[in-house]
Design an enzyme around this catalytic site. Sequence first.
Site, short mmCIF file in Angstrom:
data_model
loop_
_atom_site.label_atom_id
_atom_site.label_comp_id
_atom_site.label_asym_id
_atom_site.label_seq_id
_atom_site.Cartn_x
_atom_site.Cartn_y
_atom_site.Cartn_z
N LYS A 176 11.73 -5.05 -3.80
CA LYS A 176 12.57 -3.96 -3.32
C LYS A 176 14.03 -4.43 -3.21
O LYS A 176 14.31 -5.64 -3.19
CB LYS A 176 12.12 -3.49 -1.94
CG LYS A 176 10.78 -2.77 -1.90
CD LYS A 176 10.88 -1.40 -2.55
CE LYS A 176 9.55 -0.66 -2.44
NZ LYS A 176 8.47 -1.31 -3.19
N SER A 202 8.12 2.21 -8.30
CA SER A 202 9.12 2.54 -7.29
C SER A 202 10.50 1.93 -7.56
O SER A 202 11.44 2.20 -6.84
CB SER A 202 8.66 2.10 -5.90
OG SER A 202 8.82 0.72 -5.74
#
Length: 220
Positions: free
Chosen positions: A179, A141
């Site tokens: 993230k 991701s």
Amino acid sequence: MLTKKQRDLLIFINERIKENGVSPSFDEMKDALQLKSKSGIHRLISALEERGFIRRLPHRARALEVLRLPDQEGPREDNLFRPDFGAANEDNDPNTVDIPLHGRIAAGTPIEALEQYENISIPATMIGGGSHYALDVDGDSMVEAGILDGDRVVIQRCESAENGAIVVALVDEQEATLKTLRKVGPDVELVPANREYQTQVYPANRVRIQGRLVGLLRQY
């Protein structure tokens, strides 16, 4: 000088090793100390290690060795764990430092970080002041930020970070993820760098920053 929790955990680990020949699991430690999450155990283990009471055995999950008990003489100065810049490696190469590798972290859906520990050597120029550790990336991701599945990232420990920083975020004291951080009013957004994934939005009190990305290692 140990806190009561640190002392209780050290004694519990020592007794379990004597009884079973192996150290207790993190779940067993959490239950024995009546803590709500394993993150508290991680902090206690790190504190005991820094003070020279225990050490984590490399290449074995959850393997601990008790070096001394509170009423015993302390270890030699050159055996103490030094978290600030990493310890010099065994070859005393001034161009590298050793930092702990703490298992794998998801770069996709958050997963619970593995309870692994070993030291790895990295270029000394990669890090500056503060305490650092490494994680292996599991997931894709963050590929649009150049972070690929299987990469090893170097993290500087911190409890806050600026908007746009790539951080290790602990969600609900249980699940860690890598993230980009974005603060929006009372919420925190954990933003992926892959259009296939959705941004995760949480109230700020559910997210705790555990470090920010400062380097990346990749093998070809």
